[in-house]
Design a protein around this motif. Structure first.
Motif, mmCIF file in Angstrom:
data_model
loop_
_atom_site.group_PDB
_atom_site.id
_atom_site.type_symbol
_atom_site.label_atom_id
_atom_site.label_comp_id
_atom_site.label_asym_id
_atom_site.label_seq_id
_atom_site.Cartn_x
_atom_site.Cartn_y
_atom_site.Cartn_z
ATOM 1 N N TRP A 165 -25.574 5.347 5.648
ATOM 2 C CA TRP A 165 -25.122 6.085 4.469
ATOM 3 C C TRP A 165 -24.827 5.109 3.349
ATOM 4 C CZ3 TRP A 165 -24.909 7.559 9.329
ATOM 5 C CH2 TRP A 165 -25.194 8.901 9.633
ATOM 6 N N ASN A 166 -25.131 5.507 2.128
ATOM 7 C CA ASN A 166 -24.820 4.626 0.999
ATOM 8 C C ASN A 166 -23.410 4.927 0.472
ATOM 9 O OD1 ASN A 166 -24.900 6.871 -0.618
ATOM 10 N ND2 ASN A 166 -26.982 6.498 -1.352
ATOM 11 N N LYS A 167 -23.042 4.284 -0.612
ATOM 12 C CA LYS A 167 -21.646 4.404 -1.060
ATOM 13 C C LYS A 167 -21.277 5.808 -1.514
ATOM 14 C CE LYS A 167 -22.208 2.609 -5.806
ATOM 15 N NZ LYS A 167 -23.579 2.086 -5.832
ATOM 16 N N ASN A 168 -22.262 6.621 -1.796
ATOM 17 C CA ASN A 168 -21.959 8.014 -2.138
ATOM 18 C C ASN A 168 -22.021 8.916 -0.909
ATOM 19 O OD1 ASN A 168 -21.825 7.320 -4.894
ATOM 20 N ND2 ASN A 168 -24.072 7.336 -4.969
ATOM 21 N N SER A 169 -22.066 8.274 0.236
ATOM 22 C CA SER A 169 -22.157 9.000 1.499
ATOM 23 C C SER A 169 -23.420 9.850 1.597
ATOM 24 C CB SER A 169 -20.908 9.852 1.743
ATOM 25 O OG SER A 169 -20.130 9.223 2.746
ATOM 26 N N ALA A 170 -24.501 9.357 1.011
ATOM 27 C CA ALA A 170 -25.796 10.024 1.185
ATOM 28 C C ALA A 170 -26.541 9.284 2.286
ATOM 29 C CB ALA A 170 -26.588 9.983 -0.112
ATOM 30 N N SER A 171 -27.118 10.040 3.203
ATOM 31 C CA SER A 171 -27.794 9.399 4.326
ATOM 32 C C SER A 171 -29.146 8.832 3.906
ATOM 33 C CB SER A 171 -27.997 10.416 5.455
ATOM 34 O OG SER A 171 -28.726 11.512 4.971
ATOM 35 N N PHE A 172 -29.556 7.760 4.580
ATOM 36 C CA PHE A 172 -30.902 7.213 4.370
ATOM 37 C C PHE A 172 -31.383 6.550 5.649
ATOM 38 C CE2 PHE A 172 -28.045 3.754 3.380
ATOM 39 C CZ PHE A 172 -28.682 2.610 3.844
ATOM 40 N N GLU A 173 -32.701 6.437 5.767
ATOM 41 C CA GLU A 173 -33.299 5.777 6.927
ATOM 42 C C GLU A 173 -33.149 4.288 6.750
ATOM 43 O OE1 GLU A 173 -37.358 6.794 7.888
ATOM 44 O OE2 GLU A 173 -36.995 8.820 7.135
ATOM 45 N N ASN A 174 -32.430 3.651 7.649
ATOM 46 C CA ASN A 174 -32.193 2.224 7.516
ATOM 47 C C ASN A 174 -33.236 1.430 8.313
ATOM 48 O OD1 ASN A 174 -30.947 -0.177 6.838
ATOM 49 N ND2 ASN A 174 -28.898 0.549 7.344
ATOM 50 N N GLN A 175 -33.337 0.144 8.005
ATOM 51 C CA GLN A 175 -34.239 -0.756 8.725
ATOM 52 C C GLN A 175 -33.453 -1.489 9.791
ATOM 53 O OE1 GLN A 175 -37.471 -1.375 8.176
ATOM 54 N NE2 GLN A 175 -37.788 -0.211 6.297
ATOM 55 N N LEU A 176 -34.008 -1.548 10.971
ATOM 56 C CA LEU A 176 -33.381 -2.311 12.039
ATOM 57 C C LEU A 176 -33.840 -3.762 11.959
ATOM 58 C CD1 LEU A 176 -34.096 0.438 14.649
ATOM 59 C CD2 LEU A 176 -31.797 -0.410 14.192
ATOM 60 N N SER A 177 -33.081 -4.653 12.578
ATOM 61 C CA SER A 177 -33.491 -6.058 12.608
ATOM 62 C C SER A 177 -34.778 -6.192 13.412
ATOM 63 C CB SER A 177 -32.401 -6.904 13.258
ATOM 64 O OG SER A 177 -32.341 -6.606 14.647
ATOM 65 N N GLN A 178 -35.361 -7.376 13.333
ATOM 66 C CA GLN A 178 -36.599 -7.619 14.074
ATOM 67 C C GLN A 178 -36.386 -7.370 15.574
ATOM 68 O OE1 GLN A 178 -38.605 -11.626 13.736
ATOM 69 N NE2 GLN A 178 -39.466 -10.496 12.018
ATOM 70 N N GLU A 179 -35.295 -7.923 16.098
ATOM 71 C CA GLU A 179 -35.061 -7.737 17.539
ATOM 72 C C GLU A 179 -34.787 -6.282 17.889
ATOM 73 O OE1 GLU A 179 -31.529 -9.482 19.667
ATOM 74 O OE2 GLU A 179 -33.086 -10.071 21.098
#
Ligand code: LMG
Ligand code: NDP
Ligand code: PMR
Length: 398
Positions: A363-377
């Motif tokens: 979630w961003n600072k406005n509490s809107a959800s988004f698809e995040n990127q995971l680390s390589q591992e």
């Protein structure tokens, strides 16, 4: 001044380490990632299409059997069909994120929450003091640090007659000050044993039950975290997560002839927790690859924000517990209240727009959800397969 400076840092900083971070993330907490399109699935039309009757699976234990209803069961005077109550199992719902999520879902009146917890009395008290209405929850015993208990829970759950529409693997332990490893009933190091292996067995067994549900959007959610992702600042605070070649996991994390750590190294409680979160996030993706197409189940993980006030930090030194909340609130700006985090996880459980599978939500600072990127591992498909294959041997599924 200092606060302004850090918030500036936090709105533009990202670690370009693994080639996956955006240079100017708009998040409040240094996720270092780009936003993706949210999927707007048409939930209501699929609900209307779904007319299959829910078939009670266990008819023998009458005393514990509740009446369940098909997913689309009521017709309003205008002729519109409405959805039955969803049935969601949440592990570790006796405190923190799990409790807040149970409350958020119960309050909608659309969900019955099965609180799967190791301490029945504590959970009952927690549910009462959170003001969750009696008819909206059921407590069932589950100790994830015992595979027998996991199997027993699955049996009890099936006997109860509740359908399984959503499973939330939320419970966790964090042992940052432990000098020596401690172990589950089967002798696995406690953090990975509880947070990953217990949930791995639980979700593998309950997949069948999820699959039988006639609810329009069936979901399996495994709570992940930023600290397991080394493409973020938080994930670079030592000790860093690293599964290595998994020789310790393959050896059963016994700490006897083999290491108690997944990578085979010396015991470190904070690292074991972060490694367990990597396993959680990899498991979600492996589920997605193996079962999404065939079953239509949505598999998801998430970072709910830094809920710096929960019981997770109960084993940390008092000074840490005192300073951590203001540090997260005023410096990293990654702090989120238990209530807010509960709303976030409740969204992943029930929001019609979060049906995309294989996603790690943030979630961003406005509490809107988004698809995040995971680390390589944490997004490595070979590692995911390896974690899956070793884990199924350890829990007795292969
Ligand atoms: C380990 O120590 C323990 O050894 C382990 O047992 C376990 O508890 C584990 O994760 C849990 O922690 C971690 C230890 C080492 O971190 C600390 O305890 C930090 C305390 C030092 C505080 C430094 C000042 C920060 C600002 C002050 C705010 C006041 C409030 C304090 C609240 C404290 C709560 C945490 O950590 C370190 O080694 C410190 C160095 C960490 C740096 C992070 C690495 C980033 C790598 C990327 C570089 C990018 C740099 C960009 C700069 C950004 C600016 C913010
Ligand atoms: P809490 O300690 O408040 O909640 C953890 C829950 O897990 C409790 O209900 C606890 O039960 C339960 N639990 C622990 N061990 C077992 C076990 N053996 N069997 C069954 N249940 C068990 O922590 P949080 O609410 O913070 O953590 C919830 C999830 O959120 C975890 O997966 C954590 O990794 C994740 N998370 C938390 C963050 C944070 O900042 N707090 C950030 C990112 C992710 P009991 O009450 O009996 O101890
Ligand atoms: Mg971290 C920049 C943002 C940020 C965020 C979002 C978190 C989240 N942390 C951040 C930064 C930092 N932390 C920095 C710069 C430091 C060094 C001062 C720092 C330290 C720190 C410690 C010692 N942070 C911690 C710890 C813990 O013991 C917690 C942990 O690692 O548990 C595994 C923790 C956390 N920081 C977070 C989050 C969400 C945690 C809780 C753990 C989790 O569930 O992943």
């Amino acid at each position: 001044m200092a606060l302004q400076a850090t918030s500036l840092v936090s709105s533009s900083f990202s670690i370009p380490k693994e080639g996956k971070c955006s240079a100017s993330s708009k998040d409040s907490s240094l996720f270092g990632v780009s936003f993706s399109e949210l999927v707007k699935a048409d939930f209501s039309s699929s609900a209307l299409r779904c007319k299959r009757e829910f078939k009670q699976r266990v008819g023998t234990v009458r005393a514990q059997t509740v009446t369940t209803t098909p997913a689309v069961n009521k017709t309003t005077p205008e002729g519109k069909k409405t959805l039955r109550k969803g049935s969601v199992v949440i592990t570790g719902a006796s405190s923190g994120l799990g409790l807040a999520t149970a409350k958020a879902l119960a309050e909608t009146g659309k969900w019955h929450v099965i609180m799967a917890c190791r301490d029945f009395l504590k959970t009952e008290r927690a549910a009462k003091s959170a003001g969750i209405a009696k008819e909206n929850y059921t407590i069932m015993h589950l100790d994830l640090a015992s595979l027998d208990s996991v199997r027993q829970f699955v049996d009890n759950f099936r006997r109860s007659g509740w359908p399984l529409d959503v499973l939330v693997c939320n419970a966790a332990v964090y042992l940052p000050t432990a000098k020596e490893p401690t172990y589950t009933a089967e002798g696995f190091e406690l953090s990975v044993g509880t947070n990953h292996l217990g949930h791995f067995l639980l979700s593998r067994l309950l997949l069948e039950d999820l699959n039988k549900s006639d609810y329009p959007s069936k979901r399996l959610i495994i709570v992940g975290s930023i600290t397991g992702n080394t493409n973020t600042l938080a994930g670079n605070v030592p000790p860093k997560a690293n599964l290595g070649d998994m020789r310790g996991l393959a050896g059963g994390l016994t700490g006897l002839n083999t290491s108690a750590m997944i990578d085979g190294g010396d015991f470190d409680g904070a690292k074991a927790y972060k490694d367990s979160k990597v396993c959680n996030m990899l498991t979600m993706q492996e589920f997605h690859r193996r079962y999404h197409e065939e079953t239509g189940i949505t598999f998801a993980s998430l970072y709910p924000g830094c809920i710096a006030t929960t019981g997770l930090f109960r084993e940390h030194i008092p000074l840490f517990r005192l300073l951590f909340p203001p540090f997260q609130k005023y410096i990293t700006k990654g702090f989120v209240s238990e209530e807010e985090s509960g709303k976030r996880l409740a969204q992943v459980v029930s929001d019609p727009s979060l049906t995309k599978s294989g996603v790690y939500w943030s979630w961003n600072k406005n509490s809107a959800s988004f698809e995040n990127q995971l680390s390589q591992e944490a997004s490595n498909a070979d590692k995911a397969r390896k974690v899956w294959e070793i884990s199924e041997k350890l829990v007795g599924l292969a």
